[in-house]
Design a protein around this motif. Sequence first.
Motif, PDB file in Angstrom:
ATOM      1  N   GLU A 143       0.831  -1.206   0.000  1.00 22.81           N
ATOM      2  CA  GLU A 143       0.000   0.000   0.000  1.00 22.81           C
ATOM      3  C   GLU A 143       0.863   1.252   0.000  1.00 22.81           C
ATOM      4  O   GLU A 143       0.557   2.223  -0.686  1.00 22.81           O
ATOM      5  CB  GLU A 143      -0.927   0.000   1.219  1.00 22.81           C
ATOM      6  CG  GLU A 143      -2.022  -1.035   1.111  1.00 22.81           C
ATOM      7  CD  GLU A 143      -2.981  -0.982   2.288  1.00 22.81           C
ATOM      8  OE1 GLU A 143      -4.033  -1.592   2.195  1.00 22.81           O
ATOM      9  OE2 GLU A 143      -2.663  -0.322   3.289  1.00 22.81           O
ATOM     10  N   ALA A 198       3.772   1.596  -1.275  1.00 24.60           N
ATOM     11  CA  ALA A 198       4.321   1.784  -2.622  1.00 24.60           C
ATOM     12  C   ALA A 198       3.270   2.402  -3.545  1.00 24.60           C
ATOM     13  O   ALA A 198       3.563   3.337  -4.299  1.00 24.60           O
ATOM     14  CB  ALA A 198       4.799   0.443  -3.174  1.00 24.60           C
ATOM     15  N   ARG A 199       2.028   1.902  -3.456  1.00 23.75           N
ATOM     16  CA  ARG A 199       0.944   2.472  -4.263  1.00 23.75           C
ATOM     17  C   ARG A 199       0.726   3.929  -3.888  1.00 23.75           C
ATOM     18  O   ARG A 199       0.549   4.786  -4.725  1.00 23.75           O
ATOM     19  CB  ARG A 199      -0.377   1.704  -4.038  1.00 23.75           C
ATOM     20  CG  ARG A 199      -0.377   0.252  -4.440  1.00 23.75           C
ATOM     21  CD  ARG A 199      -0.161   0.044  -5.911  1.00 23.75           C
ATOM     22  NE  ARG A 199      -1.003   0.860  -6.764  1.00 23.75           N
ATOM     23  CZ  ARG A 199      -2.226   0.540  -7.183  1.00 23.75           C
ATOM     24  NH1 ARG A 199      -2.759  -0.598  -6.835  1.00 23.75           N
ATOM     25  NH2 ARG A 199      -2.917   1.346  -7.962  1.00 23.75           N
ATOM     26  N   ASP A 200       0.767   4.162  -2.594  1.00 23.55           N
ATOM     27  CA  ASP A 200       0.548   5.514  -2.074  1.00 23.55           C
ATOM     28  C   ASP A 200       1.600   6.482  -2.589  1.00 23.55           C
ATOM     29  O   ASP A 200       1.328   7.647  -2.807  1.00 23.55           O
ATOM     30  CB  ASP A 200       0.595   5.443  -0.539  1.00 23.55           C
ATOM     31  CG  ASP A 200       0.173   6.740   0.103  1.00 23.55           C
ATOM     32  OD1 ASP A 200      -1.030   7.014   0.090  1.00 23.55           O
ATOM     33  OD2 ASP A 200       1.039   7.476   0.600  1.00 23.55           O
ATOM     34  N   LEU A 201       2.817   5.961  -2.787  1.00 24.54           N
ATOM     35  CA  LEU A 201       3.906   6.821  -3.247  1.00 24.54           C
ATOM     36  C   LEU A 201       3.943   6.917  -4.766  1.00 24.54           C
ATOM     37  O   LEU A 201       4.924   7.369  -5.344  1.00 24.54           O
ATOM     38  CB  LEU A 201       5.244   6.302  -2.710  1.00 24.54           C
ATOM     39  CG  LEU A 201       5.383   6.427  -1.186  1.00 24.54           C
ATOM     40  CD1 LEU A 201       6.543   5.599  -0.670  1.00 24.54           C
ATOM     41  CD2 LEU A 201       5.553   7.883  -0.781  1.00 24.54           C
ATOM     42  N   GLY A 202       2.878   6.441  -5.401  1.00 20.79           N
ATOM     43  CA  GLY A 202       2.750   6.682  -6.837  1.00 20.79           C
ATOM     44  C   GLY A 202       3.064   5.497  -7.726  1.00 20.79           C
ATOM     45  O   GLY A 202       3.123   5.631  -8.934  1.00 20.79           O
ATOM     46  N   ASP A 203       3.285   4.318  -7.123  1.00 21.34           N
ATOM     47  CA  ASP A 203       3.620   3.164  -7.945  1.00 21.34           C
ATOM     48  C   ASP A 203       2.351   2.463  -8.425  1.00 21.34           C
ATOM     49  O   ASP A 203       1.332   2.452  -7.739  1.00 21.34           O
ATOM     50  CB  ASP A 203       4.489   2.185  -7.149  1.00 21.34           C
ATOM     51  CG  ASP A 203       5.476   1.458  -8.047  1.00 21.34           C
ATOM     52  OD1 ASP A 203       5.257   1.433  -9.274  1.00 21.34           O
ATOM     53  OD2 ASP A 203       6.453   0.925  -7.524  1.00 21.34           O
TER      54      ASP A 203
END
Lengths: 277, 353
Positions: free
Chosen positions: A175, A177-182
């Motif tokens: 999550e 990583a997704r949150d950081l734009g991935d």
Amino acid sequence: MRRRFGVMTERLGLRIGRVALGGFGWIVLTYLALPLVVIIGVSVTTTAYLRFPPVGFTLKWYAQFLSDPSYLDAISTSAVLAVNATALALLLGVPTALVLARAHFRGEKGLAALFLSPLILPPIVMGAAILQYAGALGFARTYGAMLVGHTVIVIPYVVRTTLASLVGFETSLEEAARDLGDSGPGAFFRITLPIIKPGIIAGALFAVIISWINVELSMFNTTAHLMTIPVKLFNYIQYSVDPMIAAVSAATIYVAIVVVAILDVTVGIDRVAASNE
Amino acid sequence: MTALIQLEAVTKRYGAVTALDVVSLRVRQGEFIALLGPSGCGKTTLLRTIAGFVEPSAGEVWIDGREVTRLPPNRRPVNTVFQSYALFPHYTVRDNIAYGPRRRGVKPAVIRAQVGEALAMVGMESYADRYPAQLSGGQQQRVALARAIINRPKVLLLDEPLGALDLKLRKRMQIELKRLHERLGITFLYVTHDQEEALVMADRIAVMDAGRIVQLGTGEEIYRRPSCRYVADFIGEANLLPCAVDADGALRLEPGGVSLPYEAREAAGGSATLLIRPEDIYYENDTGETDCVSLPAVVHDVVFVGNATRIYVRTQTGSELMLSAPRSGAERLEPGRPIVARWRRSAGCVLVR
């Protein structure tokens, strides 16, 4: 005085215990390793029959099988089969483990059991089943049938070790990583995969070895031109026994040792044992 | 002025469980909002809905004038500081912090400068090459913060980020977070179950209960004028006196029926609760103040709690009250001593819900 004596006997007892435990360890180790030592020993004997301890030292038995194209073919068949079956098992097993570890649904336990069941089914039964099944579909005794069979028997190793490596995995990492734009795949390949990699590598190496040494399943699906090295050995010793057979056996042992050494260098045997519970 | 975050009747159901129950919220640019409530009240679900990890069953989420209800987390102008920090264990501190800029394709030289700046902002310059496992909880927390703010999000979402720290460090981090908020001008949305944390840091507090926002206001408003018994009880210490409401709206203390100078017309003929904070009750015989409520009572317990003394008294009609007195002066009170509990009328607050 008496108390001191008590302490001394206790220490002595501890020491005896330690020595005994060490001794027992060595006995077990010797018991496990001795057949390998015998095989390797016999493979270098100069006699024309199996003899241990070997007489003299020669590599001619190795030279003999290495100059026989049918052996080289069998070795390459086995190697290609092991690598491909493992690759397929990874493609199928890793996503399976991810689903089993994360999704919760009815029949989840049953599905997990199904994926691990090849572990408890005798490979000989699987061999017969694959032969029948492939026969009905018209591809019996082909490389394809062999590949399917080997994939089935090695999949539990991949699923098992991947599952074990996912036990402590925090989904919040993905999550984050997704949150950081991935993207989803980006997060998987950059974060999840590197973290569970030891488990996957361990499973893959187990899979390679299990495929490499399999006789029973392969036996049902071989032809004169499609033969794995363990089956070739098995056939050979039905008619003749000479030190060449020991050389071939020893060669397969060397391969297994190399694989285990790779495992230790890349992941560490301790970690594999730990991730395997 | 338009709101930076706008939640329109957001509802989230998990099967039969309603985690968010028609929640609407507007947050202004640059505000520090605390979502406060006990575990299971829906505050984390609300945060995750804004971050994009939870898709609402109904309603809309708008951020910076754009509807983002169905957008994945990576396409929202928000960043999260996770409760567990969620630092990538196989990356160094530097690579953890650079993760966001790298995904956006920022040039390496620029990233280097930004990482340095972010590290400086949280005072972690000398730890850039360490791995998360080599850091203490507080240090990991700072890295997680740096990793989020380097992206200059429109909104920074914080999910109980100080929960795992010890009390001293938590207090220090509260102040640091508040300073950081002032310096960056980023809107902060902060989930916590710790009322003190919310009061110290937040501009406005949204108190949540059972998937709803039951009150949204400044700390002062929520403390002084809670909207209901739940909020009054949750924030600070409270005396909640059950009252009966006469047909004309006048309040009577229950039990005993002592008439009180308060009214609750909307609950006429029913019941209401009178809230008085312990520090608003005096026990001196006469302070000379007018417009006071006074109830004769007897002390039955005196408890020393460090910076103050708590005095438990029972009124003649059988109501229990707690008083909080500064340490000096309270020594004279011992159980059994009669006093008059007295508070300014304006200190009381009538709650009908």
